[in-house]
Design a protein around this motif. Structure first.
Motif, mmCIF file in Angstrom:
data_model
loop_
_atom_site.group_PDB
_atom_site.id
_atom_site.type_symbol
_atom_site.label_atom_id
_atom_site.label_comp_id
_atom_site.label_asym_id
_atom_site.label_seq_id
_atom_site.Cartn_x
_atom_site.Cartn_y
_atom_site.Cartn_z
ATOM 1 N N ARG A 88 0.816 -1.219 0.000
ATOM 2 C CA ARG A 88 0.000 0.000 0.000
ATOM 3 C C ARG A 88 0.846 1.265 0.000
ATOM 4 N NH1 ARG A 88 -0.903 1.631 5.601
ATOM 5 N NH2 ARG A 88 0.021 0.119 7.040
ATOM 6 N N PHE A 89 2.074 1.179 0.476
ATOM 7 C CA PHE A 89 2.939 2.357 0.448
ATOM 8 C C PHE A 89 3.513 2.592 -0.951
ATOM 9 C CE2 PHE A 89 3.124 0.765 4.828
ATOM 10 C CZ PHE A 89 2.702 1.897 5.510
ATOM 11 N N GLU A 90 3.566 1.544 -1.754
ATOM 12 C CA GLU A 90 4.073 1.674 -3.116
ATOM 13 C C GLU A 90 3.017 2.236 -4.065
ATOM 14 O OE1 GLU A 90 6.860 1.242 -4.676
ATOM 15 O OE2 GLU A 90 8.176 -0.039 -3.499
ATOM 16 N N CYS A 91 1.775 1.755 -3.946
ATOM 17 C CA CYS A 91 0.786 2.036 -4.990
ATOM 18 C C CYS A 91 -0.241 3.094 -4.612
ATOM 19 C CB CYS A 91 0.070 0.745 -5.383
ATOM 20 S SG CYS A 91 -0.884 -0.019 -4.053
ATOM 21 N N GLY A 134 12.116 4.106 0.953
ATOM 22 C CA GLY A 134 11.973 2.661 1.003
ATOM 23 C C GLY A 134 11.119 2.077 -0.088
ATOM 24 N N CYS A 135 10.616 2.896 -1.005
ATOM 25 C CA CYS A 135 9.764 2.413 -2.094
ATOM 26 C C CYS A 135 10.563 2.369 -3.390
ATOM 27 C CB CYS A 135 8.538 3.305 -2.264
ATOM 28 S SG CYS A 135 7.381 3.227 -0.876
#
Length: 526
Positions: free
Chosen positions: A139-142, A178-179
Motif C-alpha cells: 500500500r505504500f508503493e501504490c 523505502g519504495c
C-alpha cells in the motif's frame, strides 16, 4: 428562414363526394389526411392518444439530460446504499462477483513479434509479474494515501463508479522512502469533478470535463476538497486543471472511470439510477409492514373504570404540562382514567400479500440491474437447471463489467507502471519507448479474477474434462474460468507434489490397472 414542407395529398373518391355536397367538411377531411401524413405512422409517437397525454419527454443531449440531475442522483444512490438493504445487496453482489479478491495481472507478451523464444518470454513474464506484485501488494508503493493495495483500490474504484456514476484516478509521481516506484494511485470521488465558476459559460467544459474540437477529453477540473466537506476542512474551493495525458511523453495522468451509454456523454450515471424510485418505495413499504407487524404482535391490557370506582393512578406524561401519552408494549397493563374508552384498529398483520407483491417488484428491478431475480435476493428455490441458468445469465453481466474495469482502469495503470519500471532499468524491454507497436507487444496482459463457483462440481468438472479432450478449450482456460488461477503455477506445484508423494510411497495404483510385475529375483538355483 424556415423551410416550408409540402405535403401532396390527393383527394380520393370519398373526398370528392363529400366536397360536392358539403365543401367545408370535404376540406376538413383533406386537412386531417394531410396531418396524418405529416405525423408519421408510429403509434408510439402519436401524442394525441389518451395514454400519452401526461407523458412528458425531452430530446436533449446526453449532458443536458444528465448533468443537472447528477448531484441529486448521487445523493439518492448513496442514501439507498446506506439505508436500503436491497440496494446495498445489489451493489455488493456486483462488486463481489466482478472484483472479488482482486484482478491479478498475468503477463502475455507478443513473443513472436518481439523475437523472443518461448523460454525467454516465459522468464520475462515471470520476472515482470514478480516485480508488479512488489508494487501492487504494498500500500505504500501504490496508494497515494498509503491506505490500500492495488487490489483494494480496484474494489473502491468499481464501487464508486457504481454508486456515484463515475470516479477519478489520478496517477501522480511521489517517491517515498523505502519504495521502489514513484507511481501512486489517488482515488478521487466524482463530486470533486466540477466546472470552475469562471468557466461555466465555456463551450468546452461539461461537468468539469474539458474537451477539444473532436469531443475528446483533454483535461479535468478537480476541486481541492469535497464541496460538502466537514467544517474543519472547509475553506475557499480552488480547482486544479489536470491534463489527461502528458503533452510531451503521453503519460496517463488521470483516469476517468464511467460507463458511457450515449455519444458525447462526459459523466456517468449511477448504477441504481433507473430503479431509485421503486427501491425507495419498496423500502418504505417494507418499513410500514414491519411496523404494522410489530404493533399487531403487542399484547396490551387496558383497565377501564366506572364512575363509582376509585380514581386510578394518573398516567405519567412524557413532558411536564403535556397530555398523558399511551404507548403499546408487549405484555403491558395500562390503567385508564374514569370514563375513558379504547378504540383499536386491527392491522391484520402479517400481510399474506406482502411477499408476492415484493417479489413481483423485485423481478422488475432485477431486469433493470441485469441481475436475475434469484441472484438479486440470493434465494434459489427452483430446479438445478433454473438456478444454473440464472447464474450463467448473471455471469455474463459480471464478466462484461470485469473486462470493462480491466480495460479502463487496471491495464492503463499497469502500462504506466511498466513504463516507469523500464525507464528505471528494473525491467529490460528493448524498443519500449522507440516504437508504439513494440511497446504494445511488451504491455500484453490478461486480468484474472475469482471464478463463478459451481452448483454441482462433479458435473462441471466432467464437462471441463470433455471440453479439453475434444480440443475446444485448454487447461489454462479451464483453470482461469474455475477459480481465476494460473495453470502454469499449478502445474509446477503439482509436479512437485507428485514427486514428493512418489518418493514417500504414497501414490496409489489407479483402480482397474494391474499392478506391475515383481522384478526378477537374483537368486537362481544352481
Amino acid at each position: 428562414m424556415a423551410q416550408k414542407i409540402k405535403i401532396n395529398v390527393q383527394p380520393n373518391i370519398v373526398d370528392k363526394v363529400v366536397t360536392y355536397f358539403d365543401p367545408v367538411k370535404g376540406q376538413r377531411r383533406i386537412q386531417a389526411r394531410a396531418q396524418m401524413a405529416l405525423a408519421g405512422s408510429y403509434i408510439g409517437a402519436d401524442k394525441s392518444r389518451r395514454s400519452f397525454r401526461n407523458w412528458f419527454t425531452s430530446g436533449n443531449s446526453a449532458d443536458d439530460d444528465l448533468l443537472p440531475d447528477l448531484p441529486t442522483l448521487r445523493e439518492h444512490s448513496r442514501d439507498l446504499m446506506r439505508n436500503a438493504p436491497l440496494a446495498t445487496g445489489a451493489i455488493n453482489t456486483v462488486v463481489t462477483n466482478v472484483v472479488g479478491t482482486g484482478l491479478v495481472m498475468q503477463s502475455h507478451i507478443d513473443s513472436k513479434y518481439l523475437g523472443l523464444t518461448e523460454d525467454q518470454a516465459a522468464e520475462w513474464q515471470r520476472q515482470t509479474e514478480r516485480e508488479f506484485r512488489l508494487w501492487a501488494e504494498n500500500r505504500f508503493e501504490c496508494d497515494a494515501t498509503s491506505t490500500q493495495n492495488f487490489y483494494a483500490q480496484q474494489e473502491l474504484m468499481f464501487r464508486s463508479a457504481l454508486v456515484n456514476g463515475d470516479v477519478l484516478s489520478i496517477l501522480p509521481s511521489r517517491q517515498l522512502p523505502g519504495c521502489a516506484y514513484a507511481l501512486k494511485v489517488q482515488v478521487v470521488e466524482g463530486d470533486r469533478l466540477a466546472t470552475p465558476p469562471d468557466m461555466v459559460a465555456s463551450t468546452k467544459v461539461f461537468g468539469g470535463v474539458e474537451v477539444d474540437d473532436f469531443g475528446a477529453t483533454v483535461a479535468v477540473h478537480v476541486a481541492n476538497r469535497h464541496p460538502s466537506a466537514l467544517a474543519r476542512v472547509r475553506g475557499t474551493i480552488s480547482y486544479d486543471r489536470i491534463p489527461v495525458r502528458g503533452e510531451q511523453t503521453g503519460r496517463i495522468n488521470v483516469i476517468h472511470l464511467f460507463k458511457r451509454l450515449r455519444p458525447d456523454q462526459r459523466r456517468g450515471e449511477p448504477y441504481l439510477a433507473p430503479v431509485i424510485e421503486p427501491l425507495k418505495q419498496l423500502d418504505r413499504y417494507t418499513e410500514a409492514e414491519i411496523m404494522a407487524a410489530v404493533i399487531s404482535g403487542m399484547f396490551t391490557v387496558f383497565v377501564e373504570h366506572s364512575a363509582d370506582d376509585a380514581a386510578p393512578v394518573p398516567i405519567e406524561s412524557s413532558a411536564p404540562g403535556s397530555a398523558p401519552e399511551l404507548q403499546l408494549a408487549s405484555g403491558a397493563i395500562i390503567d385508564l382514567e374514569q370514563g375513558a374508552k379504547v378504540n383499536t384498529a386491527n392491522p391484520g398483520r402479517p400481510n399474506v400479500a406482502f411477499d408476492p407483491f415484493v417479489m413481483a417488484v423485485l423481478r422488475q428491478i432485477g431486469v433493470a440491474l441485469e441481475l436475475p431475480f434469484e441472484v438479486l435476493i440470493k434465494h434459489f428455490t427452483a430446479s438445478y437447471s433454473a438456478a444454473r441458468a440464472a447464474l450463467l445469465e448473471a455471469w455474463k453481466f459480471f464478466k462484461n463489467r470485469r473486462v470493462w474495469l480491466a480495460d479502463n482502469f487496471c491495464q492503463p495503470v499497469y502500462e504506466t507502471w511498466l513504463a516507469e519500471a523500464v525507464a528505471n532499468g528494473r525491467i529490460a524491454a528493448p524498443g519500449f519507448f522507440a516504437d508504439p507497436a513494440v511497446r504494445k507487444a511488451w504491455c500484453g496482459a490478461v486480468w484474472l479474477g475469482d471464478g463463478p463457483g459451481s452448483l454441482d462440481p462433479l458435473k462441471e468438472v466432467n464437462a471441463a474434462e470433455k471440453r479439453i479432450d475434444i480440443g475446444i478449450t485448454t487447461l489454462a482456460e479451464e483453470t482461469a474460468a474455475y477459480d481465476g488461477g494460473d495453470w502454469e503455477a499449478k502445474h509446477v506445484q503439482r509436479v512437485k507434489e507428485h514427486r514428493l508423494r512418489s518418493e514417500a510411497g504414497l501414490l496409489k495404483q489407479p483402480s482397474g490397472v494391474p499392478a506391475p510385475p515383481d522384478p526378477p529375483s537374483d537368486n537362481t538355483d544352481d
